[in-house]
Design a protein around this motif. Sequence first.
Motif, mmCIF file in Angstrom:
data_model
loop_
_atom_site.group_PDB
_atom_site.id
_atom_site.type_symbol
_atom_site.label_atom_id
_atom_site.label_comp_id
_atom_site.label_asym_id
_atom_site.label_seq_id
_atom_site.Cartn_x
_atom_site.Cartn_y
_atom_site.Cartn_z
ATOM 1 N N LEU A 154 0.831 -1.214 0.000
ATOM 2 C CA LEU A 154 0.000 0.000 0.000
ATOM 3 C C LEU A 154 0.861 1.257 0.000
ATOM 4 C CD1 LEU A 154 -2.978 -0.878 2.381
ATOM 5 C CD2 LEU A 154 -3.090 -0.241 -0.055
ATOM 6 N N ARG A 155 2.010 1.186 0.665
ATOM 7 C CA ARG A 155 2.919 2.347 0.720
ATOM 8 C C ARG A 155 3.654 2.555 -0.603
ATOM 9 N NH1 ARG A 155 4.734 0.596 5.936
ATOM 10 N NH2 ARG A 155 6.671 -0.155 5.000
ATOM 11 N N GLY A 156 3.542 1.567 -1.517
ATOM 12 C CA GLY A 156 4.236 1.691 -2.809
ATOM 13 C C GLY A 156 5.673 1.218 -2.758
ATOM 14 N N ASP A 157 6.024 0.445 -1.725
ATOM 15 C CA ASP A 157 7.417 0.020 -1.581
ATOM 16 C C ASP A 157 7.750 -1.242 -2.378
ATOM 17 O OD1 ASP A 157 7.599 2.063 0.190
ATOM 18 O OD2 ASP A 157 7.632 0.823 2.011
ATOM 19 N N LEU A 158 6.706 -1.934 -2.858
ATOM 20 C CA LEU A 158 6.936 -3.237 -3.485
ATOM 21 C C LEU A 158 6.555 -3.223 -4.966
ATOM 22 C CD1 LEU A 158 5.468 -5.612 -0.717
ATOM 23 C CD2 LEU A 158 7.839 -4.831 -0.993
ATOM 24 N N ALA A 159 7.125 -4.184 -5.692
ATOM 25 C CA ALA A 159 6.780 -4.362 -7.107
ATOM 26 C C ALA A 159 6.427 -5.824 -7.329
ATOM 27 C CB ALA A 159 7.962 -3.969 -7.991
#
Length: 494
Positions: A154-159
């Motif tokens: 959700l924080r945008g840290d993963l792909a």
Amino acid sequence: MSYILALDQGTTSTRAIIFDGDLRVVSVAQEEFPQLYPASGWVEHDPEEIWRTVLTTVQTALGTAGLDAKDIAALGITNQRETTVVWDRVTGVPIHNAIVWQDRRTAPACAALHAAGHEAMIAARTGLLLDPYFSGTKLAWLLENVPGAAERALRGDLAFGTIDSYLIWQLTGGKVHATDATNAARTLLYDIGRNAWDAEICALLNVPMGLLPEVKDCADDYGVTDPALFGAEIPILGVAGDQQAATVGQACFTPGMMKSTYGTGCFALLNTGAERVASQNRLLTTIAYRLDGQTTYALEGSIFIAGAVVQWLRDGLKVIAQAAETQGLAEAADPAQGLVLVPAFTGLGAPYWNPDCRGAVFGLTRNSGPAEFARAALESVGLQTRDLLEAMRADWGSAAEGVLRVDGGMAASDWTMQFLADILGAPVDRPVVTETTALGAAYLAGLKAGICPPPDQFAARWALERRFTPALPRAERNAKYARWQRAVQAAMAV
Ligand SMILES: Nc1ncnc2c1ncn2[C@@H]1O[C@H](COP(=O)(O)OP(=O)(O)O)[C@@H](O)[C@H]1O
Ligand SMILES: O=P(O)(O)OC[C@H](O)CO
């Protein structure tokens, strides 16, 4: 001379193959990597181990060919499809092992989605069915089960990516997060009609869309490799899932053309052109390739066990030491015994989609021995292909009556290919070049680089090594197939 490098990242091994500008093989390097089975029905790969095999095979292929990275004009990537990786956008480190296409852990999640009535909507948009085979429920499982993953996502840290995407990320030093339309089409999250990620399905699976890669054409600009890796930048210009790359490598560019690849499993694709045929017979609708924004569709039949049944004869039953021995055994078998082997070791794929079915043997006598088992094993591959062809004929009429182009390791078996022609009642064509998967990826990259000719000229160069012509009388063929159908029904009933 401009060279093209193809990376074929498969289920059991990674291959780097260098082609010259005329698409002749110059060098090949291959490395196997461990299969991880952490629980019954679970199959994982270590993505970092896969990445290591990519680095070493590319270096070996370059060394064997006596070439440097600067001699390579284009890189094409083809890959085992559906296998799911999630990694950290800063460090590039995967949060978990990759969940492999064969993994059945999300069967309950698929059953729940089915029970909630979502299959028709998902099938209409993605062309797929609710089966653990596809990436979507694997990705949902990772987000739900890896501690902290949902919050980090959700924080945008993963792909998220299939193997192609993960490798593009690593090769470009984290600069490019992309996939191609054929790989996207296997995720269960991609609307193959609109050519876009589907927000509703993502929401249903609790997948934040910020995780997803950009979707590009199969011959497109995917950035350049980090010069620190191979000594110079190599432009990444082609990407396709391995079965779609084989379709391209077999030059199946015209509606009605079919190829079937016999590796561990078997995957048959029928080109349906611009028409997105919704199967009434439990086949998949998928993207064959997307070039210049134009999508060509295919009907696909996926069989999970083909060459793997020969591996079972070798490693499980230990009745052979090498796959090629099955030829002599099948020739020596008593044909009157009519043993039927249903190799549902990990359930059944198309057109049954039964994850719970297990293998069975029918017709055993005191005289049934290794020869009869070998014959039944090879026949099971042809009989399963007939299931797919029957479904394709029902979905697509006489256009699916044509020739079947074959490739993959098991296509080397003359006995199996003759039986295939006999049981299909259709000619089976084996090409001179059987490295069709890598060839397809190299062609796509070479097309974008301007080295390779347009599809029609490439197709004209496809060369036949041997045609297998049906020799079995129709009545015998159909009686044998009817026996197989009864055996499958009995196996599913147990
Ligand atoms: N001569 C042969 N006869 C029967 N099966 C064969 C023969 N040669 C290879 N195979 C089977 O083909 C498979 C290997 O094909 P390959 O295309 O390399 O598979 P994958 O890419 O899935 O690893 C193995 O399962 C092997 O048992
Ligand atoms: O790696 P392969 O050749 O076994 O192919 C695997 C398929 O892409 C799975 O869908």
